[in-house]
Design an enzyme around this catalytic site. Structure first.
Site, PDB file in Angstrom:
ATOM      1  N   ALA A   1      56.024   0.159  -3.698  1.00  0.00           N
ATOM      2  CA  ALA A   1      56.708  -0.912  -4.421  1.00  0.00           C
ATOM      3  C   ALA A   1      58.185  -0.859  -4.101  1.00  0.00           C
ATOM      4  O   ALA A   1      58.807   0.206  -4.184  1.00  0.00           O
ATOM      5  CB  ALA A   1      56.486  -0.770  -5.927  1.00  0.00           C
TER       6      ALA A   1
ATOM      7  N   GLY B   1      62.670   2.085  -5.334  1.00  0.00           N
ATOM      8  CA  GLY B   1      61.351   2.031  -4.709  1.00  0.00           C
ATOM      9  C   GLY B   1      60.467   3.115  -5.290  1.00  0.00           C
ATOM     10  O   GLY B   1      60.957   4.073  -5.899  1.00  0.00           O
ATOM     11  N   LYS B   2      59.168   2.975  -5.139  1.00  0.00           N
ATOM     12  CA  LYS B   2      58.229   4.009  -5.574  1.00  0.00           C
ATOM     13  C   LYS B   2      56.893   3.739  -4.898  1.00  0.00           C
ATOM     14  O   LYS B   2      56.541   2.595  -4.624  1.00  0.00           O
ATOM     15  CB  LYS B   2      58.039   3.978  -7.099  1.00  0.00           C
ATOM     16  N   GLY B   3      56.155   4.808  -4.644  1.00  0.00           N
ATOM     17  CA  GLY B   3      54.863   4.612  -4.000  1.00  0.00           C
ATOM     18  C   GLY B   3      53.986   5.832  -4.124  1.00  0.00           C
ATOM     19  O   GLY B   3      54.329   6.794  -4.828  1.00  0.00           O
TER      20      GLY B   3
ATOM     21  N   ASP C   1      57.513  13.525  -5.080  1.00  0.00           N
ATOM     22  CA  ASP C   1      57.253  13.158  -6.465  1.00  0.00           C
ATOM     23  C   ASP C   1      56.043  13.962  -6.911  1.00  0.00           C
ATOM     24  O   ASP C   1      55.691  14.969  -6.283  1.00  0.00           O
ATOM     25  CB  ASP C   1      57.000  11.641  -6.568  1.00  0.00           C
TER      26      ASP C   1
END
Length: 428
Positions: free
Chosen positions: A72, A117-119, A158
């Site tokens: 994202a 952002g993140k994924g 993460d």
């Protein structure tokens, strides 16, 4: 959105709030405290894009499984997207979107030239061998090749990933590009362009935020009692640093439960999750508690540093701490936040408290661009300086407007993002 499991369906409506729902509510609330064009607020409710990819993996036994991966990208008005990659069974497009929004606010609060952002991949990392994790990561890098890059989107470790994961991702991306590009990710081992102090940074910044909060409320760190839920990288480093500064850490926990000693624990003697997974309960202590009980201890400072949604409408009234400092992302639900506010319990928000990770990631990105590594002392000094500057910016809003710490942090972030958007304008 994923279908709730039977266990999830039994939870209260408050606990079912996703990161995205919570992030949007917090944005809307912050917008009432600052003069921002409603069009900017509406744009910030939505990500720029969310990429979904299939990631096939050949298991060690020869069979093939296909996992689903996401990235994202929320907003890049202030710079490249920035945020972690997590390996966890519950990774979803909605979760990644909400977490990417929090990254946008976090970078803006710290005044870093990044967006959010993140994924991740919907997979249980415990079910993978080391070889399988490497193959999965390299294929994920291939699938995201066109979406990431040092000036586009810079992932980091993460939940369920670590420095080695980033090393594999960086190597795969570099092989695809035909040159070594260390700046495509942060959180790498220092030997290949990572920054010293990166792994410890979120815990260090959480400790700094706790120290500053204690001082703000006219207390002495040396007379402060602390309980820390979660003894991974964030919780352990925060607990150890606060103990070094003179605080009394009376309780810590991992996934299996908590240990409690009213006279104080020797946190440096307790293995972190990385050092010995799930070993907290093996440490000798006068009393053992459940993970929920640690949230209700009568202490000066409570640091929820494990997972999200642990302080809810169901237990917020039972939180006995004088100050809550969020080490984890989203540990306090929106409803619980309101209850704590009504009770007069200050909550130092995650987007400020645990922002050390993205801040040192920024330092790593600079080091990679300049091909010049910083010493650990310089990293820690720069982090301290950035945290104190951000703290002062947020504190000024608290003092001037009488806002909660979370609202003040959002006002600082939203003001900076809005100014950038209004200055750049909207492409026709």
């Amino acid at each position: 959105m994923t279908t709730p499991s039977p266990a999830t369906e039994s939870k209260s409506e408050d606990e079912l709030d996703s990161a995205l729902v919570t992030a949007r509510r917090q944005l809307e609330r912050a917008a009432t405290h600052v003069d921002v064009d409603p069009g900017v607020v509406e744009r910030l409710k939505h990500p720029t894009r969310v990429q979904q990819v299939s990631v096939p993996l050949e298991r060690d036994g020869g069979s093939v499984e296909v996992f689903t991966g996401y990235r994202a990208q929320h907003d890049d008005v202030r710079g490249p997207y920035k945020g972690g990659l997590r390996y966890h069974p519950e990774v979803s497009a909605e979760e990644c979107t909400g977490l990417s929004m929090w990254m946008t606010w976090k970078c803006a609060v710290m005044d870093l030239p990044f967006g959010g952002g993140k994924g991740g991949i919907a997979v249980d990392p415990k079910s993978l061998s080391a070889d399988e994790t490497e193959r999965l990561t390299r294929r994920f890098a291939e699938e995201l090749r066109d979406a990431v890059g040092p000036t586009k989107d810079v992932p980091a470790p993460d939940m369920g990933t670590d420095a080695q994961t980033m090393a594999w991702f960086m190597d795969a991306y570099s092989m695809q590009q035909g040159e070594t590009i260390p700046g495509v990710v942060t959180g790498k081992p220092p030997v290949i362009g990572g920054s010293y102090g990166r792994e410890e940074a979120p815990g260090r910044s959480t400790a700094i935020a706790a120290r500053e909060a204690v001082t703000y409320y006219d207390r002495e760190v040396s007379a402060t009692t602390v309980a820390v839920q979660g003894f991974g990288s964030v919780g352990a480093n925060a607990a150890r640093l606060l103990e070094d500064w003179g605080a009394t850490v009376v309780a810590v926990s991992d996934v299996n439960g908590a240990i409690y000693d009213p006279d104080g624990l020797e946190t440096h003697a307790i293995p972190t999750h990385d050092e010995a997974p799930e070993a907290v309960l093996e440490h000798d202590a006068p009393e053992m508690l459940g993970n929920d009980e640690i949230l209700e201890l009568d202490v000066d400072v409570l640091i929820p540093a494990a997972v999200g949604n642990v302080i809810t409408a169901d237990n917020a009234d039972a939180v006995a701490a004088d100050i809550v400092v969020e080490g984890a992302n989203g540990p306090t639900t929106f409803a619980a936040d309101t209850i704590l506010e009504e009770r007069g319990v200050p909550v130092i928000p995650d987007i400020l408290a645990n922002a050390g990770g993205v801040t040192v990631s920024y330092f790593e990105w600079l080091q990679d661009i300049n091909r010049r590594q910083w010493s650990l002392e310089r990293v820690n000094d720069e982090l301290e300086e950035h945290m104190l500057e951000a703290w002062d910016d947020v504190r000024a809003q608290v003092d001037a407007e009488g806002l909660t710490w979370r609202d003040a942090a959002y006002v600082v972030a939203l003001s900076r993002i809005a100014e950038a958007k209004e200055t750049r304008g909207l492409w026709p």
